[in-house]
Structure formats: C-alpha cells, structure tokens
Write a protein that holds these residues in place. Structure first.
Motif, PDB file in Angstrom:
ATOM      1  N   VAL A 250       0.748  -1.170   0.090  1.00  0.00           N
ATOM      2  CA  VAL A 250      -0.183   0.017  -0.110  1.00  0.00           C
ATOM      3  C   VAL A 250       0.980   1.164  -0.092  1.00  0.00           C
ATOM      4  N   VAL A 251       0.535   2.212  -0.951  1.00  0.00           N
ATOM      5  CA  VAL A 251       1.116   3.579  -0.745  1.00  0.00           C
ATOM      6  C   VAL A 251       0.138   4.447  -0.330  1.00  0.00           C
ATOM      7  N   ILE A 252       0.681   5.305   0.845  1.00  0.00           N
ATOM      8  CA  ILE A 252      -0.113   6.563   1.284  1.00  0.00           C
ATOM      9  C   ILE A 252       0.460   7.751   0.772  1.00  0.00           C
ATOM     10  N   ASP A 253      -0.101   8.327  -0.075  1.00  0.00           N
ATOM     11  CA  ASP A 253       0.778   9.442  -0.667  1.00  0.00           C
ATOM     12  C   ASP A 253      -0.112  10.888  -0.542  1.00  0.00           C
ATOM     13  N   LEU A 254       0.975  11.793  -0.140  1.00  0.00           N
ATOM     14  CA  LEU A 254       0.507  12.953   0.155  1.00  0.00           C
ATOM     15  C   LEU A 254       0.995  13.819  -0.595  1.00  0.00           C
TER      16      LEU A 254
END
Length: 367
Positions: A250-254
């Motif tokens: 999973v990537v949590i991209d901000l």
C-alpha cells in the motif's frame, strides 16, 4: 472577538488579525465553541493562494508567500465553487462548548470538544459531499466558532488543547486513507512522512500492525522513526532503486509530483494507492499499463465516512497515539506560523492559540 480574517486569494497580506469581529451565534443544531487551540494545515495555504483552481498546475509552494497570479476564483476551493470572503480559516478546532442552538441539549455546555473537519451536516449527509471547516464555512482561527452539534465530539483525556487541536485534519485524513485502503499487517509506504498528516499516517498505520516505510528528508528520518516507521528513505532519491519494484502493498501518498510514477512501480500486484495531497505538484505522469497489468487500485480520499472520526476519538481516549507538536504560536502570529510551515524545517504540527477571554454567563439560543 479576535479572529484571523482571510480577505481574498493572495499572499500573506490577505491575512488580517482583527479584534472587532462579532461573536457568531449558533443556529438550529449548532454549538458555540470557545477555541482553545487550532493547528495549521497545508490546506490553509492552498485555500489562501487559490491553489485548488484547475488553472494551477504547480506545486503547493509556488506562490505560497505572494499568491498566484493566474487562478480562477470560481473553482479555487475544496468543493469547486467560489469562496465567500471575508473568511475565517482553520479546519482544526479544540475548545469548550459555551452555548447551544435550538434543538441541542444545554447539557453539552462545558464539554471539551474537537470538530470533524469534513462536515457532512451542511450537505444533508449525502455520500461523497461535504463542507470543509474553514473553507465553505468559518473555522477555528478565532476566539469562537460555531459547528454542527452532531459533528462536534466530546473528548475525555489528559491531552492539552494544543495536542487535541492537532488531531482533526491530520489524523482524520490519515485514518481515512488507511480505512479506504483497508490497511492491515502489510508493507506500507508513506510519502511526506515528516509532516502533520504524514506522521499521523505513520503512527496510525503502525497501530494497524503495518510495516511502515517513511519517505522524508534525511534530517527528519530520526523523527519519523521515533513515531513508528521501520525504515525511511530519502525523498530526493530514486525510490525504486532504494526499495525495488513490487515490494510495497500500500502507498499512502500526500505529495504527488514527479515521483508518482515510481510509487506505482513500487506496488505489488493487486496493490493499493491512497491519495490525499499533491504538495509536490498536482499534474503527474502515470503509465496506465502499470495500473491495469498489475491490477492496482487508486483511491482518491477527501470524503470521510462517519466511522473515521469515531475511530479517532476512541484511539485518543485509549491513548493509542500521541501527536507531535513542533511549535505553538499566538493567533496574532498566524503569518509567522505559515512561514514556518512552508519552510518545512519542523517535524509535526504547528498550533495557534487565540487570546483567552473571560466568559459571560452561558447563553442559550434554543428558547
């Protein structure tokens, strides 16, 4: 009351601190809150400069001090409609209830509360529609603010007002991304990991049992690891070279920006990418073959399901995380706080505190 007023889209000159702003009165179903603290978020700068306009294609820092010359006022907001000025920003509120509107029990007076930033009441609880506190309605950069009673939550804990004020936007955004992507005991990459939302995502992913990799500047690595990251990598480096292709669940991209294509390369087959920011730039390059040949899922994350904020209250009251407060400022120093925010020299949240005011006898608006 004292409030920081945004007079229009532009530079720091559009922020004016005034001491003669009328105290708002709660309408049906609303509360009046005396603000104890309110934290600074990237959206405060984005809203001020009009960055949400589709005419803007540059990263957040472009025009953050002086404003952006070419924007369309009609779509320069979260909702895609024009904002109404003057506006009191501030999506994070911690304070105490001092008055109630019609239909709200007077028993709520005296509660210490935080307000859900993504407000559903004003959109009649329609799915994927919301107002944002401090954008479509006045927010917490003031001594007092009104908010919907059903979206204002009493909190029982020993945290300071400043710590509680760090929760709504940053931790709400992070928990929403993790919830949407159904993160569990997996390998999770968090971009912008040293910022308010990034550190929240690191902490909250860790409480879900994830192995967490934080992308940050090398001088912030120790701060990110202190909040639970198992590994950090340099945000200026080659992410695929550092980790290898197909090594992350999973990537949590901000951040968005030029590295976004690499994020999809990092994902394993069937991986998920949750996006809730674009401080590195909103226009990104995607090889669509990577998306469909690897069966990837991309989640855009703004709207919060009701469970998101309810989960946060439970986490706070049971001590499952603790916010990192980098610095606290008086409300009158809002420009300095935004300047420090833009410098990216801190890890954690910057918080504004309005002047305290002696309260008159509580007022009831529900007779």
């Amino acid at each position: 009351m004292t409030a920081a007023i945004l007079t229009g889209h532009g530079g720091f000159e559009k922020l004016v601190v005034r001491n003669d702003v009328p105290v708002p009165q709660p309408k049906v179903g609303e509360l009046l809150i005396e603000v104890g603290a309110a934290s600074v978020n990237n959206t405060d700068i984005n809203t001020r400069i009009g960055w949400y306009s589709k005419k803007v294609e540059a990263e957040t820092s472009n025009g953050a001090a002086g404003g952006i010359a070419s924007i369309d006022d009609d779509d320069a907001s979260w909702s895609g409609t024009s904002l109404k000025f003057p506006l009191i920003q501030g999506g994070d509120v911690c304070g105490r209830v001092v008055a109630v509107g019609a239909g709200v029990s007077s028993d709520r007076i005296g509660e210490r509360v935080i307000v859900r930033t993504i407000l559903r009441s004003y959109a009649d609880y329609r799915p994927f529609e919301s107002w944002v506190l401090g954008s479509e309605c006045n927010g917490g950069f003031a001594q007092f603010v009104v908010a919907p009673a059903r979206e204002t939550y009493a909190v029982n804990c020993d945290w300071s007002d400043e710590e509680l004020a760090a929760v709504p936007s940053a931790y709400g955004t992070a928990e929403n991304m993790l919830d949407r992507a159904a993160v569990g005991r997996e390998r999770v990459l968090v971009t912008g990991a040293s910022g308010g939302v990034g550190l929240a995502a690191v902490q909250l992913a860790k409480r879900r049992g994830a192995t967490v990799i934080g992308v940050c500047a090398p001088n912030k690595a120790a701060d990110v690891k202190a909040q639970g990251a198992d590994q950090t990598i340099d945000r200026h480096g080659d992410l695929v070279a550092a980790l290898g292709s197909e090594t992350v669940d999973v990537v949590i991209d901000l951040v968005g920006g030029p590295q976004f294509r690499q994020l999809l390369e990092l994902l394993r087959r069937g991986g998920r990418c949750a996006v809730a920011g674009a401080i590195g730039g909103p226009i990104v390059e995607i090889d669509i073959r990577t998306v469909y040949l690897k069966d990837l899922t991309l989640y855009g994350c703004t709207f919060w399901g009701d469970q998101v904020f309810e989960n946060l209250i439970r986490y706070v009251e049971s001590g499952q995380f603790r916010p990192v407060i980098a610095r606290v400022y008086p409300l009158s120093d809002i420009v300095l706080a935004q300047q420090d925010f833009l410098s990216k020299s801190h890890a954690g949240k910057l918080v504004l505190v309005p002047p305290r005011r002696r309260q008159p006898k509580p007022t009831f608006f529900n007779q």
